[in-house]
Scaffold this motif. Structure first.
Motif, short mmCIF file in Angstrom:
data_model
loop_
_atom_site.label_atom_id
_atom_site.label_comp_id
_atom_site.label_asym_id
_atom_site.label_seq_id
_atom_site.Cartn_x
_atom_site.Cartn_y
_atom_site.Cartn_z
N GLY A 159 0.83 -1.20 0.00
CA GLY A 159 0.00 0.00 0.00
C GLY A 159 0.86 1.25 0.00
N ALA A 160 0.35 2.27 -0.63
CA ALA A 160 1.10 3.52 -0.72
C ALA A 160 1.44 4.06 0.66
CB ALA A 160 0.30 4.55 -1.50
N LEU A 161 0.49 3.99 1.56
CA LEU A 161 0.71 4.54 2.90
C LEU A 161 1.78 3.74 3.63
CD1 LEU A 161 -2.91 5.41 4.06
CD2 LEU A 161 -1.16 6.91 3.11
N GLN A 162 1.69 2.42 3.48
CA GLN A 162 2.66 1.55 4.13
C GLN A 162 4.06 1.87 3.59
OE1 GLN A 162 1.72 -0.21 6.64
NE2 GLN A 162 3.87 -0.67 7.01
N GLN A 163 4.10 2.02 2.26
CA GLN A 163 5.36 2.33 1.59
C GLN A 163 5.92 3.65 2.15
OE1 GLN A 163 6.67 0.45 -1.16
NE2 GLN A 163 8.49 1.68 -0.78
N ALA A 164 5.04 4.64 2.22
CA ALA A 164 5.45 5.95 2.70
C ALA A 164 5.96 5.86 4.13
CB ALA A 164 4.27 6.91 2.63
N PHE A 165 5.24 5.10 4.94
CA PHE A 165 5.61 4.92 6.34
C PHE A 165 7.02 4.35 6.44
CE2 PHE A 165 5.86 2.31 10.13
CZ PHE A 165 5.37 3.14 11.12
N GLU A 166 7.23 3.27 5.70
CA GLU A 166 8.54 2.60 5.75
C GLU A 166 9.65 3.53 5.28
OE1 GLU A 166 9.08 -0.07 7.22
OE2 GLU A 166 7.02 -0.74 7.48
N GLN A 167 9.35 4.28 4.24
CA GLN A 167 10.36 5.18 3.69
C GLN A 167 10.74 6.27 4.68
OE1 GLN A 167 8.47 6.47 0.11
NE2 GLN A 167 9.71 5.11 -1.17
N LEU A 168 9.72 6.90 5.23
CA LEU A 168 10.00 8.00 6.16
C LEU A 168 10.70 7.47 7.41
CD1 LEU A 168 9.79 10.96 6.81
CD2 LEU A 168 7.51 10.56 7.77
N LYS A 169 10.27 6.31 7.83
CA LYS A 169 10.87 5.70 9.01
C LYS A 169 12.37 5.46 8.77
CE LYS A 169 10.47 1.76 12.03
NZ LYS A 169 10.34 0.34 11.80
N ARG A 170 12.67 4.87 7.60
CA ARG A 170 14.08 4.61 7.26
C ARG A 170 14.87 5.90 7.23
NH1 ARG A 170 12.41 0.65 3.64
NH2 ARG A 170 12.38 2.11 1.91
N LYS A 171 14.26 6.89 6.61
CA LYS A 171 14.96 8.16 6.41
C LYS A 171 15.27 8.84 7.76
CE LYS A 171 13.85 12.73 4.55
NZ LYS A 171 12.79 13.43 3.81
N LEU A 172 14.26 8.93 8.60
CA LEU A 172 14.45 9.63 9.88
C LEU A 172 15.36 8.83 10.80
CD1 LEU A 172 10.85 11.00 10.52
CD2 LEU A 172 12.80 12.12 9.41
N GLU A 173 15.26 7.54 10.69
CA GLU A 173 16.11 6.67 11.50
C GLU A 173 17.57 6.92 11.15
OE1 GLU A 173 14.96 2.57 11.14
OE2 GLU A 173 15.53 2.21 13.22
N LYS A 174 17.79 7.03 9.83
CA LYS A 174 19.15 7.27 9.33
C LYS A 174 19.67 8.62 9.84
CE LYS A 174 21.13 6.71 4.84
NZ LYS A 174 20.74 6.55 3.41
N GLU A 175 18.77 9.56 9.93
CA GLU A 175 19.16 10.89 10.43
C GLU A 175 19.39 10.89 11.93
OE1 GLU A 175 16.81 14.30 9.43
OE2 GLU A 175 16.29 13.45 7.49
N GLY A 176 18.99 9.80 12.56
CA GLY A 176 19.23 9.70 14.00
C GLY A 176 18.10 10.26 14.85
#
Lengths: 82, 456
Positions: free
Chosen positions: B108-125
Motif C-alpha cells: 500500500g502507498a501509505l505503508q510504503q510511505a511509512f517505511e520510507q519516512l521511518k528509514r529516512k528519519l532513523e538514518k538521520e538519528g
C-alpha cells in the motif's frame, strides 16, 4: 500563576522531606521524651499542611486560541459531556 | 481516427499538433505499470523519470500539484502502478506520460510511505535513544495537543485527575485527521514551544484506521517533535498502532490514557510517599507512648514516685494536646478513606498514658479500701473468736463443774483420784468442793459405776 504553583510544589516537597526526616528521627528512638513529643507535634503539623495542599490542588484546564502573529491566548476549557 | 487527406503535406508542427490532439482524445485516461528509473526530483517540485519494462520505456512526469499529494517518495527500481495521460512535447516531438496518481505495487502507498519516512528519519538519528529527554517528574503545566471534542481529551483529563496531577493543562485544539491536520499539529508543537511555562507535551489521538492516523506519520509532524525543546509524549491510537510520531517522541505511550498516566506518575508517587510517611508518623507515636509507659512502670518502682507522677502529668497534658491534633489528622484521614489509620487511632487511645494512669489510680484506691476492709474485718473476727473461745474455756473450768455439785478427790500425795484402785481403805484423801476442802478417810472400796454396776 506558574510561579505560584511552583512555590506550592516546593512547599509541599519540602514539608514532606522534613516530615520524612522527623519520622526517621522518631523511629530511631534514642531521643529524650520531651524532644520526641516536640518532634511529633511538628510532624502532625506538617502532615496536616501536606494534606491540605493535596486536597486543595485540582486540575485547571485552559484552551489555547491562536491569534494573529502566532500569539496564544488562553480561555477556560469546558469539557463536553459524553 | 482522423484521416489525413492524400498528398496533403503537413509541417512538422502540424504533425505534432495532430498527434497531440489524437493523444488527448484517446490516451487521456490510462493506467500504466512499470519500473521507475532515471528518477529526478526537480527543485521546482515536479518529478521526472522513466517508466520501463523488459522491452520498452516511456518518459514520465508528475507535476508539482500531483507530486505533493504523493504519500511516499519514488525510488529508482520501484515497481509502480500509475494513472495519467499521454502528451506530446511539441518542441521535441517526444511524447511522455503525465501522471497524477502513483502507487507502489504490491504494498500500500501509505505503508510504503511509512517505511520510507521511518528509514529516512532513523538514518538521520531522529529515533536515537540518546535524543530522548527525561520527562519532568512533577510537571506543573502540561500542554496537550489533540481534538477538543474527541474521546482522547476526555480520557486524558480523567486520568490526570485520577492520578492527582496537580497542574495546569493547556489544551491546544487541533484537527487530528484529514487534510491540514499534520500542519496544525506541527504548528501547535511550535506554538507550545514558544511559551516558557509548558514542561511536557502530550500528543494524543484516539484509535482509527491507518488513514485516520496518517497525520502522525507525516514528516512535518516528525520534524516538529524533533525540534521541540519540550519533551513530547505520544499516545496515538491503540496498543498496536505505531506512528512515526511515536518513534520520534521522547516517550511513546500506547494510548492517550497511558500517556496521561505517564505524565501524572510523579504526582501520584509523591502522594503515595506522603501517605506512607503519615502512617509511619502515627506508628512512631505509638512506640513513643509505649516507651513512656515502660518508663512510668520502671520509675514507679522507685521511691521518687511523686516526682514521676508529676512528670507523667506534664506528659499527659502534652499528649492530650497532641491527641487533639491527631484527632484532627484522623478526621482528615477518614475523609480520604484511610481505615488503617482509624484502627491505629483506636489502638493509640488504648495506650494513652493518661487513661492508663487514671485506671491505675482507681485500681490503687480500690486496693487500699479493700485492705482496710480486710484488716477491720479480720480484727472484728478475731475478737469474736476470742470471746467465743474465752466462753468455751470458762465452761471447761473445773471450778465451774464443782459449782454444779461435783467433787474432786486427791490422794495424800496430791494425785487426782479417778479410780478406786488408786487408794486403799484407811488412807486419807482430800475432797475438793466448790467452796472448800474436806479431809476424809477411805473406809471401803466398792467396785461399780455410778449406778452401782460392777466394773471389771
Amino acid at each position: 500563576m506558574g510561579n505560584k504553583n511552583s512555590e506550592e510544589k516546593i512547599d509541599f516537597e519540602q514539608a514532606l522531606a522534613e516530615l520524612e526526616k522527623i519520622v526517621k528521627q522518631l523511629e530511631n528512638g534514642s531521643l529524650p521524651l520531651e524532644q520526641s513529643l516536640a518532634l511529633f507535634e511538628r510532624g502532625v503539623k506538617l502532615a496536616r499542611q501536606c494534606r491540605e495542599k493535596l486536597q486543595a490542588a485540582e486540575l485547571k484546564i485552559n484552551k489555547l486560541i491562536e491569534e494573529r502573529e502566532g500569539e496564544l491566548n488562553e480561555e477556560p476549557f469546558s469539557e463536553e459531556p459524553d | 481516427m482522423a484521416t489525413v487527406p492524400a498528398r496533403k503535406i503537413l509541417t512538422v508542427s502540424q504533425v505534432n499538433a495532430l498527434v497531440a490532439g489524437m493523444l488527448d482524445e484517446y490516451f487521456s485516461d490510462l493506467w500504466i505499470t512499470g519500473e521507475v528509473s532515471n528518477l529526478n526530483y526537480h527543485s521546482s517540485g515536479h518529478i521526472y523519470f522513466k517508466l520501463k519494462d523488459e522491452g520498452a520505456q516511456i518518459d514520465a512526469a508528475c507535476f508539482r500539484s500531483s507530486a505533493q499529494k504523493l504519500k511516499f517518495r519514488l525510488e529508482d527500481g520501484m515497481q509502480v502502478v500509475a494513472h495519467g495521460r499521454l502528451e506530446i512535447y511539441v518542441p521535441s516531438g517526444r511524447y511522455q506520460i503525465i501522471l497524477d496518481t502513483i502507487e507502489p505495487r504490491g504494498i500500500g502507498a501509505l505503508q510504503q510511505a511509512f517505511e520510507q519516512l521511518k528509514r529516512k528519519l532513523e538514518k538521520e538519528g531522529l529515533f536515537d535513544p540518546e535524543r530522548k529527554r527525561p520527562l519532568p517528574k512533577l510537571p506543573r503545566v502540561i500542554g496537550i495537543i489533540t481534538s477538543p471534542s474527541g474521546a482522547a481529551i476526555r480520557d486524558m483529563l480523567k486520568t490526570l485527575r485520577l492520578h492527582r496531577a496537580h497542574c495546569r493543562v493547556l489544551l491546544y485544539p487541533v484537527q487530528v485527521q484529514g487534510e491540514g491536520a499534520a500542519e496544525q499539529i506541527a504548528r501547535a508543537l511550535a506554538g507550545l514551544n514558544r511559551r516558557d511555562d509548558v514542561e511536557v507535551i502530550i500528543l494524543g489521538r484516539g484509535g482509527g484506521s491507518i488513514e485516520d492516523l496518517w497525520p502522525f506519520n507525516e514528516e512535518i509532524v516528525a520534524r516538529a517533535i524533533a525540534a521541540s525543546r519540550i519533551p513530547v509524549v505520544t499516545g496515538i491510537g491503540h496498543e498496536v498502532d505505531y506512528t512515526i510520531a511515536d518513534f520520534v517522541a521522547d516517550y511513546r505511550a500506547a494510548t492517550p490514557t497511558a500517556a496521561a498516566q505517564k505524565v501524572a506518575q510523579g504526582w501520584q508517587e509523591l502522594e503515595q510517599r506522603f501517605e506512607q510517611t503519615e502512617k509511619e508518623l502515627v506508628m512512631t507515636i505509638q512506640d513513643l507512648l509505649f516507651h513512656l509507659e515502660q518508663r512510668i512502670d520502671e520509675l514507679s518502682r522507685h521511691r521518687a514516685f511523686e516526682q514521676v507522677v508529676r512528670r507523667v502529668r506534664e506528659f499527659h497534658h502534652h499528649a492530650e494536646i497532641l491527641q487533639a491534633e491527631m484527632r484532627d489528622v484522623f478526621r482528615r484521614l477518614i475523609s480520604v478513606r484511610n481505615e488503617t489509620l482509624n484502627r491505629l487511632r483506636e489502638r493509640l487511645s488504648h495506650q494513652n498514658p493518661a487513661v492508663k494512669i487514671r485506671q491505675g489510680m482507681i485500681q490503687l484506691n480500690g486496693l487500699k479500701t479493700g485492705l482496710q476492709q480486710a484488716i477491720t474485718g479480720t480484727v472484728t473476727g478475731l475478737s469474736t473468736r476470742l470471746a467465743r473461745l474465752a466462753g468455751a474455756l470458762d465452761a471447761l473450768s473445773p471450778l465451774a463443774i464443782l459449782a454444779r455439785g461435783y467433787a474432786l478427790c486427791f490422794s495424800a500425795d496430791g494425785t487426782l483420784i479417778k479410780k478406786i484402785n488408786q487408794v486403799e481403805p484407811g488412807e486419807e484423801m482430800l475432797v475438793l468442793l466448790s467452796d472448800g476442802r474436806l479431809k476424809c478417810g477411805v473406809q471401803e472400796k466398792i467396785p461399780g459405776g455410778e449406778n452401782g454396776k460392777q466394773e471389771q
